[in-house]
Design a protein around this motif. Structure first.
Motif, PDB file in Angstrom:
ATOM      1  N   ARG A 114       8.020  10.550   5.231  1.00 45.68           N
ATOM      2  CA  ARG A 114       9.389  10.069   5.046  1.00 45.68           C
ATOM      3  C   ARG A 114       9.564   8.680   5.658  1.00 45.68           C
ATOM      4  NH1 ARG A 114      12.545   9.494   1.716  1.00 45.68           N
ATOM      5  NH2 ARG A 114      12.059  11.642   1.092  1.00 45.68           N
ATOM      6  N   GLN A 115       9.016   8.463   6.840  1.00 38.88           N
ATOM      7  CA  GLN A 115       9.094   7.140   7.458  1.00 38.88           C
ATOM      8  C   GLN A 115       8.322   6.117   6.637  1.00 38.88           C
ATOM      9  OE1 GLN A 115      10.853   6.069  10.346  1.00 38.88           O
ATOM     10  NE2 GLN A 115      10.329   4.148   9.308  1.00 38.88           N
ATOM     11  N   LYS A 116       7.169   6.526   6.089  1.00 27.71           N
ATOM     12  CA  LYS A 116       6.363   5.610   5.284  1.00 27.71           C
ATOM     13  C   LYS A 116       7.120   5.209   4.004  1.00 27.71           C
ATOM     14  CE  LYS A 116       2.300   5.356   7.489  1.00 27.71           C
ATOM     15  NZ  LYS A 116       2.464   6.233   8.639  1.00 27.71           N
ATOM     16  N   ALA A 125       0.829  -1.205   0.000  1.00 30.59           N
ATOM     17  CA  ALA A 125       0.000   0.000   0.000  1.00 30.59           C
ATOM     18  C   ALA A 125       0.867   1.260   0.000  1.00 30.59           C
ATOM     19  CB  ALA A 125      -0.915   0.007   1.218  1.00 30.59           C
ATOM     20  N   VAL A 126       0.358   2.292  -0.659  1.00 30.06           N
ATOM     21  CA  VAL A 126       0.995   3.609  -0.643  1.00 30.06           C
ATOM     22  C   VAL A 126       0.105   4.519   0.201  1.00 30.06           C
ATOM     23  CG1 VAL A 126       1.857   5.538  -2.021  1.00 30.06           C
ATOM     24  CG2 VAL A 126       1.925   3.211  -2.953  1.00 30.06           C
ATOM     25  N   PRO A 127       0.475   4.779   1.457  1.00 31.59           N
ATOM     26  CA  PRO A 127      -0.393   5.562   2.341  1.00 31.59           C
ATOM     27  C   PRO A 127      -0.619   6.983   1.835  1.00 31.59           C
ATOM     28  CG  PRO A 127       1.267   4.365   3.602  1.00 31.59           C
ATOM     29  CD  PRO A 127       1.660   4.259   2.158  1.00 31.59           C
ATOM     30  N   GLU A 128      -1.719   7.575   2.307  1.00 33.20           N
ATOM     31  CA  GLU A 128      -2.061   8.931   1.873  1.00 33.20           C
ATOM     32  C   GLU A 128      -0.963   9.927   2.240  1.00 33.20           C
ATOM     33  OE1 GLU A 128      -4.642   9.292  -0.113  1.00 33.20           O
ATOM     34  OE2 GLU A 128      -4.941   7.142   0.201  1.00 33.20           O
ATOM     35  N   ALA A 129      -0.248   9.687   3.327  1.00 38.90           N
ATOM     36  CA  ALA A 129       0.819  10.617   3.717  1.00 38.90           C
ATOM     37  C   ALA A 129       1.883  10.717   2.623  1.00 38.90           C
ATOM     38  CB  ALA A 129       1.453  10.174   5.032  1.00 38.90           C
ATOM     39  N   ALA A 185      -5.517   8.763  -5.277  1.00 42.67           N
ATOM     40  CA  ALA A 185      -5.774   9.522  -4.057  1.00 42.67           C
ATOM     41  C   ALA A 185      -7.015   8.979  -3.350  1.00 42.67           C
ATOM     42  CB  ALA A 185      -5.973  10.996  -4.399  1.00 42.67           C
ATOM     43  N   ILE A 186      -6.832   8.525  -2.116  1.00 44.85           N
ATOM     44  CA  ILE A 186      -7.873   8.062  -1.185  1.00 44.85           C
ATOM     45  C   ILE A 186      -8.558   6.782  -1.651  1.00 44.85           C
ATOM     46  CG2 ILE A 186      -9.967   8.625   0.099  1.00 44.85           C
ATOM     47  CD1 ILE A 186      -9.253  11.557  -0.079  1.00 44.85           C
TER      48      ILE A 186
END
Length: 390
Positions: A79-81, A66-70, A106-107
């Motif tokens: 940056r951590q993600k 997954a690519v988180p929204e952050a 996005a979302i």
């Protein structure tokens, strides 16, 4: 092409035994229980791989980390993600899996208004109805600025439909649009969805595209080191929803990404259904255009309607020339002396799968039928090229 099958893990009602019976030899899977932005571990990768191999299958594609929204908004702990995403890619590489499919929507993930749309043959299909979507966006969700994104005639049609809907229809539509997608890392209710939309209020199409390029430049370098090929999945549907920017809906969008990040690890998932819902996309031409950068294929078909609605059609009977696409992919394989993993996608709910617990779009028999049809096309294309069929 390597015939694969998406498997959601031990809780998937379609078992690995069913996958083998369908004739697939490879599996497309992910550590969905670890898809909240954390780094995947070697132990969990090995556990999942052992399950697949014990069933006599191979794990060929990860779909998806997954690519988180952050990361998409480049806010908070993004940056951590990104570092966690790189660590996950390294774990995928160490497990010997060569392809990783991901998306940058996005979302939302893939979005449909209907998960059980009745077909004339008694089965059901996935469908995106633009008027139903408008009813939700403008009149139920009441998103700020939504009216500007829909023509007045569509809003009026939506208003008339909504006036006859029971509360159960409204609740189901809302669940289909914002609360349900198999293996999505986040689910929403109305208020949390509106709050998440606000995170994108200042992000333009160009802004989100730049965020994509920045992200892919980083992870492509990691993927090269890990021996993994990235395969971005197109937007689904391939046009804007909820006022959110879309950055991978057309051939031009995908070409810009490949040019911006020329790494050989940076490639494409040729999803004929997602791209095919946009009439601007010629899938056979796109297959030949992207050629060696196609690392994975989702083969399904859609039937478009004049107002922008569409539904998932038979695999060989939609707006995409599936025979032309398969022929193009086989040429790419021959030219590159390689095998492209493919999987049948979004099968109809038919026969005795009706009434069973299944992930919508991922029933067993509908996908088995699609895979059998696609296998027949592949065999015929190969026989024609070998001069065995005239």
């Amino acid at each position: 092409m390597k015939q694969t099958w998406r498997w959601f893990g031990p809780d998937d009602p379609v078992t690995l035994a069913h996958v083998r019976q369908a004739g697939a030899t490879g599996v497309v899977s992910a550590l969905h229980h670890m898809n909240r932005g954390q780094a995947w571990t070697d132990e969990e990768m090995a556990r999942r791989k052992a399950m697949i191999e014990a069933a006599g299958l191979t794990w060929d594609v990860v779909e998806s980390i997954a690519v988180p929204e952050a990361i998409k908004t480049r806010t908070g702990d993004y940056r951590q993600k990104i570092d966690n995403h790189k660590a996950s890619l390294r774990a995928v590489g160490r497990a010997g899996i060569k392809v990783c499919c991901y998306n940058f929507m996005a979302i939302t993930d893939w979005t449909r208004t209907d998960l059980d749309w009745p077909l004339a043959n008694g089965g059901t299909a996935l469908r995106f109805d633009i008027v139903d979507f408008c009813a939700y966006d403008v009149l139920i969700l009441k998103r700020r600025g939504a009216e500007a994104d829909h023509p007045k005639s569509r809003i009026e049609a939506a208003r008339q439909r909504l006036s006859s809907w029971p509360e159960s229809k409204i609740s189901q539509l809302e669940r289909n649009l914002i609360d349900w997608v198999p293996a999505r890392e986040t689910v929403y209710d109305r208020q949390s969805f509106l709050r998440q939309l606000d995170e994108y209020r200042d992000i333009t199409v160009d802004g989100l595209r730049e965020h994509l390029f920045l992200f892919v430049r980083e992870i492509a370098a990691t993927a090269e080191e890990a021996g993994v090929r990235l395969a971005i999945h197109p937007d689904d549907p391939p046009f804007p929803l909820f006022g959110l920017p879309r950055v991978n809906s057309t051939a031009a969008d995908t070409a810009r990404l490949l040019e911006a990040v020329p790494s050989p690890a940076n490639g494409v998932t040729l999803c004929t259904g997602s791209y095919g819902a946009n009439p601007a996309n010629d899938l056979t031409a796109m297959a030949r255009q992207f050629g060696s950068r196609i690392h994975f294929a989702h083969l399904r078909n859609t039937r478009r309607e004049a107002d922008g609605s569409f539904y998932e059609s038979e695999h060989l009977d939609g707006d995409t020339d599936m025979i032309g696409v398969v022929a193009a992919l086989r040429d790419i394989e021959t030219a590159g002396a390689r095998e492209i993993p493919m999987r049948p996608d979004h099968g109809h709910l038919i026969v005795d799968d009706i009434g069973k617990k299944v992930n919508p779009g991922y029933s067993c028999i509908g996908r088995l039928k699609g895979l059998a049809e696609l296998r027949g096309v592949m065999r015929t294309v190969d026989a024609f090229r070998a001069g065995k069929v005239h």
